[in-house]
Design an enzyme around this catalytic site. Structure first.
Site, short mmCIF file in Angstrom:
data_model
loop_
_atom_site.label_atom_id
_atom_site.label_comp_id
_atom_site.label_asym_id
_atom_site.label_seq_id
_atom_site.Cartn_x
_atom_site.Cartn_y
_atom_site.Cartn_z
N ARG A 1 0.84 -1.19 0.00
CA ARG A 1 0.00 0.00 0.00
C ARG A 1 0.88 1.25 0.00
O ARG A 1 2.07 1.17 0.32
CB ARG A 1 -0.84 0.03 1.29
CG ARG A 1 -1.51 -1.27 1.63
CD ARG A 1 -1.49 -1.53 3.14
NE ARG A 1 -1.94 -2.90 3.43
CZ ARG A 1 -3.20 -3.24 3.67
NH1 ARG A 1 -4.11 -2.31 3.75
NH2 ARG A 1 -3.53 -4.49 3.86
N ASP B 1 -3.43 3.80 3.71
CA ASP B 1 -3.19 2.38 3.96
C ASP B 1 -4.22 1.52 3.23
O ASP B 1 -4.08 0.30 3.16
CB ASP B 1 -3.22 2.06 5.46
CG ASP B 1 -4.49 2.54 6.13
OD1 ASP B 1 -4.77 3.75 6.07
OD2 ASP B 1 -5.22 1.72 6.69
N ASP C 1 -9.85 -3.29 0.58
CA ASP C 1 -10.44 -2.94 1.86
C ASP C 1 -11.86 -2.44 1.76
O ASP C 1 -12.13 -1.25 1.76
CB ASP C 1 -9.56 -1.93 2.60
CG ASP C 1 -9.16 -2.49 3.94
OD1 ASP C 1 -10.01 -3.14 4.56
OD2 ASP C 1 -8.00 -2.32 4.35
P1 AMP Z 1 -9.26 -0.72 8.20
O1 AMP Z 1 -10.10 0.46 8.49
O2 AMP Z 1 -10.04 -2.02 8.09
O3 AMP Z 1 -8.36 -0.51 7.03
O4 AMP Z 1 -8.36 -0.94 9.49
C1 AMP Z 1 -7.48 0.03 9.98
C2 AMP Z 1 -6.54 -0.60 10.97
O5 AMP Z 1 -7.25 -1.13 12.09
C3 AMP Z 1 -5.73 -1.75 10.41
O6 AMP Z 1 -4.45 -1.69 10.97
C4 AMP Z 1 -6.49 -2.96 10.89
O7 AMP Z 1 -5.68 -4.12 10.96
C5 AMP Z 1 -6.96 -2.50 12.27
N1 AMP Z 1 -8.18 -3.22 12.70
C6 AMP Z 1 -9.43 -3.06 12.22
N2 AMP Z 1 -10.30 -3.86 12.86
C7 AMP Z 1 -9.60 -4.57 13.77
C8 AMP Z 1 -9.93 -5.59 14.75
N3 AMP Z 1 -11.18 -6.03 14.92
N4 AMP Z 1 -8.92 -6.06 15.50
C9 AMP Z 1 -7.66 -5.61 15.35
N5 AMP Z 1 -7.28 -4.69 14.47
C10 AMP Z 1 -8.24 -4.15 13.68
MG MG Z 2 -7.24 -1.23 5.80
#
Ligand code: AMP
Ligand code: MG
Length: 497
Positions: free
Chosen positions: A180, A247, A257
């Site tokens: 990314r 990201d 994502d």
């Molecule tokens: P995202 O918005 O899905 O791109 O996630 C943003 C960040 O939050 C990334 O580093 C994900 O790995 C982390 N993240 C999202 N949901 C969870 C979860 N349920 N447990 C742990 N990390 C999470």
């Molecule tokens: Mg993400």
């Protein structure tokens, strides 16, 4: 089963992540296998559905030959830099070479806590997992570059979300890579210059092997070209990603994502569905600008590698970042023109691109003023073209209703019709790029709601429809219908956590 894993990320960029197996779950159960994709990857769908397959797909067993790793990355979230993100609930299992010779990442999402989890539980609920399956399959069927969904497995465990306990689930995601903009941001801000060079070389070999190793601007332009086309394609189907943080922008040019994403119903460029996007940073109409903003972050990451006088380098970076707007505009013109049956590479006699741009602009502003459904309008326009030459041509009932709505477009249709020489052939070409079926928000929610209580039939039915977006079928009439007014007015999406 031998997956024939190759693990170049673990081997060459091991320092950019943590070697770590997924966290085993109570009761693995496969609920979805993408059979055509499995075959493309040289995997046996039958095996994926077996007990041994379920164990791998739920994260309870490590697949033969896999060296799992949680990848580290940083990123700008809503404009603010987060130095430490990374796979908080995902594991890269490795890479496989598919039947076409392409290297594809296989990763699990929802597969347990990692050092990057912070407060999160490392898990995913069935709703967001199946949502990613539906929307990514729809994007693929629409010809839009995207990560794919190979499988979904339940864990037999509960995950706790705002809405209460949910069925825990793990998604198997397939991607050209998970590199990314945020991956480079991590190394630029916290790594050495050698590490940055190694990472960029890894990116080049993976995505742009034809470029010379030190052609960093070439790499920037290649990523920008892919993003220009990707975002133009999103715009052309009314897709709103919802969380275009750096990201969540893949260097491969794939959509990645699927959290709070959704498709437009009525055409309103200010549409925001995401509950966390109160400022509308990632609204539909802002997506091209945000892509440019993210590319500026990418340029910042490449600058330390490029020789030159600092002021001149910054000037060049600015010029290249600013030229993204033209790149995007050119791709937008191509895709929007195709939606109204015009091929910009062979324009009709006496028509120039300015005229095409005006035609597109007037159509969109009229659709906005008349609150027309973004998807059905273009199908109705093709149906209208056909009806001008053949009064008996069968028009689909919901589209017929929409052609009455075309009343507000009469003037525009006159101007457009004047440059269309072969209405029937043009209508046929339009129907090849304008979907009759998209994963409409109310249908997605209905399917996920049912799956949440263990009934997968609506999910399966919707999946079948959105995999065939251009082929109208009488029995699929309800899938082409816009959302009920009340639903559309209040619809909100949430991040897939
Ligand atoms: P995202 O918005 O899905 O791109 O996630 C943003 C960040 O939050 C990334 O580093 C994900 O790995 C982390 N993240 C999202 N949901 C969870 C979860 N349920 N447990 C742990 N990390 C999470
Ligand atoms: Mg993400």
């Amino acid at each position: 089963m031998d997956w024939h894993f190759d693990n170049t990320y673990a081997r060459d960029l091991g320092w950019l992540g943590v070697a770590l197996a997924p966290v085993p779950v109570k009761e693995p159960r496969v609920v979805f296998v993408n059979e055509p994709l499995a075959v493309e990857l040289g995997l046996d769908p039958q095996w994926l559905r077996s007990e041994a397959g379920a164990a791998v797909l739920a994260g309870s067993a490590v697949a033969e030959g896999s060296e799992p790793v949680a990848q580290a990355y940083a990123g700008h979230q809503f404009g603010y830099f987060s130095p430490r993100l990374g796979d908080g609930r995902a594991h890269l299992l490795g890479e496989v070479i598919d039947r076409h010779g392409r290297r594809r990442d296989i990763a699990l999402k929802g597969s347990g806590r990692t050092p990057f989890s912070r407060g999160g539980d490392g898990r995913a609920a069935i709703g967001p997992v199946l949502r990613e399956v539906l929307i990514s399959e729809a994007m693929h069927a629409l010809g839009i570059p995207t990560t794919r969904s190979l499988a979904a497995a339940e864990t037999g465990e509960k995950v706790w979300r705002d809405t209460g306990p949910q069925r825990g689930s793990v998604l198997t995601r397939v991607a050209s890579s998970h590199l990314r903009v945020g991956t480079l941001e991590l190394v630029r801000t916290q790594g050495s210059l050698d590490q940055l060079r190694d990472l960029v070389e890894f990116v080049r070999q993976r995505h742009d092997p034809d470029l010379a190793p030190d052609d960093y601007w070439g790499l920037f332009e290649a990523v920008a070209d892919r993003q220009a086309d990707l975002i133009a394609r999103w715009m052309s189907v009314g897709f709103i990603h919802g969380v275009m943080n750096t990201d969540n922008m893949a260097l491969s040019g794939e959509t990645i994502d699927y959290g709070p994403c959704a498709f437009l119903d009525r055409y309103d460029p200010d549409t925001v569905y995401s509950s966390i996007d109160s400022g509308g940073r990632y609204r539909y109409s802002a997506q091209p600008t945000i892509a440019g903003w993210n590319l500026a972050r990418l340029a910042e990451c490449l600058l330390p590698l490029i020789d030159g006088e600092p002021d001149a380098l910054v000037e060049e970076a600015n010029a290249r970042v600013n030229s993204f707007a033209q790149k995007y505009a050119a791709r937008f013109r191509v895709h929007l023109a195709a939606k109204i049956g015009i091929d910009v590479d062979s324009l009709p006699e006496g028509v120039d691109v300015e005229q095409v741009d005006r035609l597109i602009g007037t159509l969109l502003s009229t659709m906005e003023r008349e609150s027309l459904d973004f998807t059905t309008t273009f199908r109705a326009l093709a149906a209208h073209l056909r009806s001008t030459t053949d009064s008996t041509s069968a028009v689909h009932p919901p589209l017929l209703r929409n052609s009455e709505e075309l009343a507000g477009l009469t003037d525009w249709i006159d101007a457009w019709g004047a440059i269309i020489t072969d209405p029937v052939e043009t209508a046929a070409r339009m129907d090849e790029v304008n979907p009759a079926y998209i994963p409409r928000n109310h249908l997605v929610e209905e399917a996920l709601g049912a799956a949440g209580s263990g009934d997968f039939a609506p999910f399966e039915a919707l999946l079948e429809v959105i995999r065939n977006p251009f082929t109208e079928r009488a029995e699929w009439a309800r899938y082409a219908e816009p959302a009920p007014e009340q639903f559309a007015a209040t619809y909100v999406t949430f991040c897939g956590t």
